[in-house]
Design an enzyme around this catalytic site. Structure first.
Site, PDB file in Angstrom:
ATOM      1  CB  CYS A 194      -0.945  -0.016   1.204  1.00  0.00           C
ATOM      2  SG  CYS A 194      -2.066   1.399   1.228  1.00  0.00           S
TER       3      CYS A 194
ATOM      4  CB  CYS B 284      -0.883   2.662   3.832  1.00  0.00           C
ATOM      5  SG  CYS B 284      -2.385   2.079   3.087  1.00  0.00           S
ATOM      6  CG  ASP B 285       2.800   1.215   4.630  1.00  0.00           C
ATOM      7  OD1 ASP B 285       2.266   1.798   5.596  1.00  0.00           O
ATOM      8  OD2 ASP B 285       2.609   0.016   4.382  1.00  0.00           O
TER       9      ASP B 285
HETATM   10  C1  LIG Z   1      -0.179  -3.629   5.140  1.00  0.00           C
HETATM   11  C2  LIG Z   1      -1.329  -2.661   5.030  1.00  0.00           C
HETATM   12  C3  LIG Z   1      -1.194  -1.397   5.560  1.00  0.00           C
HETATM   13  C4  LIG Z   1      -2.271  -0.508   5.474  1.00  0.00           C
HETATM   14  N1  LIG Z   1      -2.115   0.728   6.026  1.00  0.00           N
HETATM   15  C5  LIG Z   1      -3.141   1.608   5.973  1.00  0.00           C
HETATM   16  C6  LIG Z   1      -3.017   2.909   6.535  1.00  0.00           C
HETATM   17  O1  LIG Z   1      -1.975   3.281   7.075  1.00  0.00           O
HETATM   18  N2  LIG Z   1      -4.110   3.731   6.441  1.00  0.00           N
HETATM   19  C7  LIG Z   1      -5.252   3.355   5.820  1.00  0.00           C
HETATM   20  O2  LIG Z   1      -6.202   4.138   5.799  1.00  0.00           O
HETATM   21  N3  LIG Z   1      -5.385   2.140   5.275  1.00  0.00           N
HETATM   22  C8  LIG Z   1      -4.363   1.257   5.318  1.00  0.00           C
HETATM   23  N4  LIG Z   1      -4.476   0.031   4.729  1.00  0.00           N
HETATM   24  C9  LIG Z   1      -5.723  -0.286   4.025  1.00  0.00           C
HETATM   25  C10 LIG Z   1      -6.810  -0.685   5.032  1.00  0.00           C
HETATM   26  O3  LIG Z   1      -6.295  -1.662   5.894  1.00  0.00           O
HETATM   27  C11 LIG Z   1      -8.041  -1.182   4.308  1.00  0.00           C
HETATM   28  O4  LIG Z   1      -8.482  -0.215   3.392  1.00  0.00           O
HETATM   29  C12 LIG Z   1      -9.164  -1.461   5.308  1.00  0.00           C
HETATM   30  O5  LIG Z   1      -8.727  -2.356   6.297  1.00  0.00           O
HETATM   31  C13 LIG Z   1     -10.385  -2.039   4.608  1.00  0.00           C
HETATM   32  O6  LIG Z   1     -11.348  -2.245   5.583  1.00  0.00           O
HETATM   33  P1  LIG Z   1     -12.569  -3.254   5.371  1.00  0.00           P
HETATM   34  O7  LIG Z   1     -13.329  -3.213   6.641  1.00  0.00           O
HETATM   35  O8  LIG Z   1     -13.258  -2.933   4.116  1.00  0.00           O
HETATM   36  O9  LIG Z   1     -11.931  -4.682   5.155  1.00  0.00           O
HETATM   37  P2  LIG Z   1     -10.777  -5.511   5.884  1.00  0.00           P
HETATM   38  O10 LIG Z   1      -9.937  -4.683   6.767  1.00  0.00           O
HETATM   39  O11 LIG Z   1     -10.132  -6.264   4.775  1.00  0.00           O
HETATM   40  O12 LIG Z   1     -11.598  -6.523   6.809  1.00  0.00           O
HETATM   41  C14 LIG Z   1     -12.367  -7.545   6.249  1.00  0.00           C
HETATM   42  C15 LIG Z   1     -13.012  -8.358   7.352  1.00  0.00           C
HETATM   43  O13 LIG Z   1     -13.948  -9.264   6.765  1.00  0.00           O
HETATM   44  C16 LIG Z   1     -13.793 -10.536   7.364  1.00  0.00           C
HETATM   45  N5  LIG Z   1     -14.268 -11.560   6.430  1.00  0.00           N
HETATM   46  C17 LIG Z   1     -13.774 -11.915   5.224  1.00  0.00           C
HETATM   47  N6  LIG Z   1     -14.519 -12.899   4.696  1.00  0.00           N
HETATM   48  C18 LIG Z   1     -15.501 -13.189   5.588  1.00  0.00           C
HETATM   49  C19 LIG Z   1     -16.590 -14.093   5.630  1.00  0.00           C
HETATM   50  N7  LIG Z   1     -16.837 -14.947   4.629  1.00  0.00           N
HETATM   51  N8  LIG Z   1     -17.396 -14.115   6.716  1.00  0.00           N
HETATM   52  C20 LIG Z   1     -17.189 -13.255   7.742  1.00  0.00           C
HETATM   53  N9  LIG Z   1     -16.195 -12.338   7.747  1.00  0.00           N
HETATM   54  C21 LIG Z   1     -15.352 -12.318   6.680  1.00  0.00           C
HETATM   55  C22 LIG Z   1     -12.307 -10.631   7.695  1.00  0.00           C
HETATM   56  O14 LIG Z   1     -12.085 -11.616   8.708  1.00  0.00           O
HETATM   57  C23 LIG Z   1     -12.051  -9.201   8.182  1.00  0.00           C
HETATM   58  O15 LIG Z   1     -12.390  -9.116   9.536  1.00  0.00           O
HETATM   59  C24 LIG Z   1      -3.453  -0.892   4.824  1.00  0.00           C
HETATM   60  C25 LIG Z   1      -3.589  -2.166   4.289  1.00  0.00           C
HETATM   61  C26 LIG Z   1      -2.531  -3.048   4.397  1.00  0.00           C
HETATM   62  C27 LIG Z   1      -2.681  -4.442   3.826  1.00  0.00           C
END
Ligand SMILES: Cc1cc2nc3c(=O)[nH]c(=O)nc-3n(C[C@H](O)[C@H](O)[C@H](O)COP(=O)(O)OP(=O)(O)OC[C@H]3O[C@@H](n4cnc5c(N)ncnc54)[C@H](O)[C@@H]3O)c2cc1C
Length: 311
Positions: free
Chosen positions: A137, A140-141
């Site tokens: 990302c 992010c980083d």
């Molecule tokens: C290494 C890294 C660093 C990052 N740093 C930043 C940062 O500094 N700032 C920033 O704003 N963003 C950052 N991001 C991006 C950010 O993490 C994502 O945009 C954000 O987490 C997305 O949120 P979400 O809730 O959509 O999904 P996710 O965080 O992907 O969460 C998905 C959830 O769904 C659950 N799930 C999946 N499938 C199922 C299922 N079938 N049944 C039930 N539950 C399920 C998973 O267990 C998880 O809990 C970073 C990402 C990464 C990988």
């Protein structure tokens, strides 16, 4: 109804920023809420260190701590958590059946917030340096690599966008592309923008042979795919930009998804009335914690409006 069947007004699927935010807004609106957390409680931020761009934390906050605090906030407000994965959704006359291996549920409206995962190269040395110089990302980083030499791995539009983002911070950006220049996946305009930046150097027909370092990444050994020739380039950061995969395997036959598997939404409404989507699972463009939390809020408010019109 089976004995272990959970019931709630709103079922939230996913325990990342989008799911937690949706659950908090839904429960604060007076609905009963069950959240299924799936395989990675806390979501993608559990795999990162410092988050410096989530508003409200002037000194930054560690990703896992931000997610733990979000979970505690939801628990305090009355959200019920289930650490099980949803395997499918079925429309029923009076709501939706959320299928799960252990604890299925019956709900009146659904928010899908299952996020996405970055695709990785899958090598041992990549795993070793993830979070220690290797990231997926740039938004992010990138900031952490001010004045440093970094690499981007990939040849699509996202890789080009990451390259351009990184030129704002890094001393130089080396881009490793597996294919030849005339077969670039990126659009011409994105490629040319990156190519014309004096900080950027492209290596075509090239793959990463090994990431090298001690406690952090120090260099990348690359290999020419035709000649097999290798060279080691000093590099403190490497951004893998070979795509993301939305977590939609369990829903892709239930709600409409695009060719890449991302859920199609009109704001947060999916193709099925009463089913909403938030966060990365429906967003291949921004993919940030703050935008996920924002759309989580919107999905909960849209679910509220939907339920009010049902009565
Ligand atoms: C290494 C890294 C660093 C990052 N740093 C930043 C940062 O500094 N700032 C920033 O704003 N963003 C950052 N991001 C991006 C950010 O993490 C994502 O945009 C954000 O987490 C997305 O949120 P979400 O809730 O959509 O999904 P996710 O965080 O992907 O969460 C998905 C959830 O769904 C659950 N799930 C999946 N499938 C199922 C299922 N079938 N049944 C039930 N539950 C399920 C998973 O267990 C998880 O809990 C970073 C990402 C990464 C990988």
């Amino acid at each position: 109804m089976p004995e272990n069947m959970l019931t709630a007004d709103i079922g939230v699927i996913g325990a990342g920023p989008a799911g937690y935010s949706a659950a908090v807004y839904a429960v604060r609106a007076g609905f009963s809420v069950v959240l299924w957390g799936g395989p990675e409680p806390g979501g993608q931020l559990m795999t990162t260190n410092e988050v410096e761009n989530f508003i409200g934390f002037p000194d930054g906050i560690m990703g896992p701590e931000l997610m733990e605090r979000s979970k505690q906030q939801a628990i305090r407000l009355g959200v019920k958590f289930i650490w099980d994965s949803i395997t499918g959704i079925e429309k029923q006359a009076d709501g939706f059946l959320l299928k799960a291996d252990k604890e299925p549920g019956k709900v009146k409206a659904v928010v899908i917030a299952t996020g996405a995962v970055a695709k990785w190269l899958g090598t041992e040395s990549e795993t070793k340096f993830r979070g220690k110089g290797i990231s997926a990302c740039a938004t992010c980083d990138g900031f952490f690599f001010k004045g440093k030499k970094v690499a981007v791995i990939g040849g699509g539009d996202v890789a080009m966008e990451d390259t351009n983002t990184l030129t704002q911070f890094a001393e130089s950006v080396s881009v490793f592309v597996r294919g030849e220049e005339d077969k670039m996946k990126a659009s011409k305009i994105m490629y040319e923008r990156a190519k014309n930046n004096p900080k950027v150097k492209f290596y075509f027909n090239t793959e990463v042979d090994e990431f090298l370092g001690d406690d952090r990444l120090k260099s990348v050994r690359i290999k020419n795919r035709t000649t097999g020739e290798t060279q080691e380039l000093p590099m403190e950061g490497a951004f893998v930009a070979i795509g993301h995969k939305p977590n939609t395997d369990a829903f892709k036959d239930f709600v409409e998804c695009d060719d890449g598997g991302w859920i199609k939404v009109n704001v947060t409404a999916t193709s099925v009335a009463g089913v909403f989507a938030a966060g990365d699972v429906a967003d291949k463009v921004y993919r940030q914690a703050i935008t996920s939390a924002g759309t989580g809020c919107m999905a909960a408010l849209d679910a509220k409006r939907y339920l009010e019109h049902q009565n």
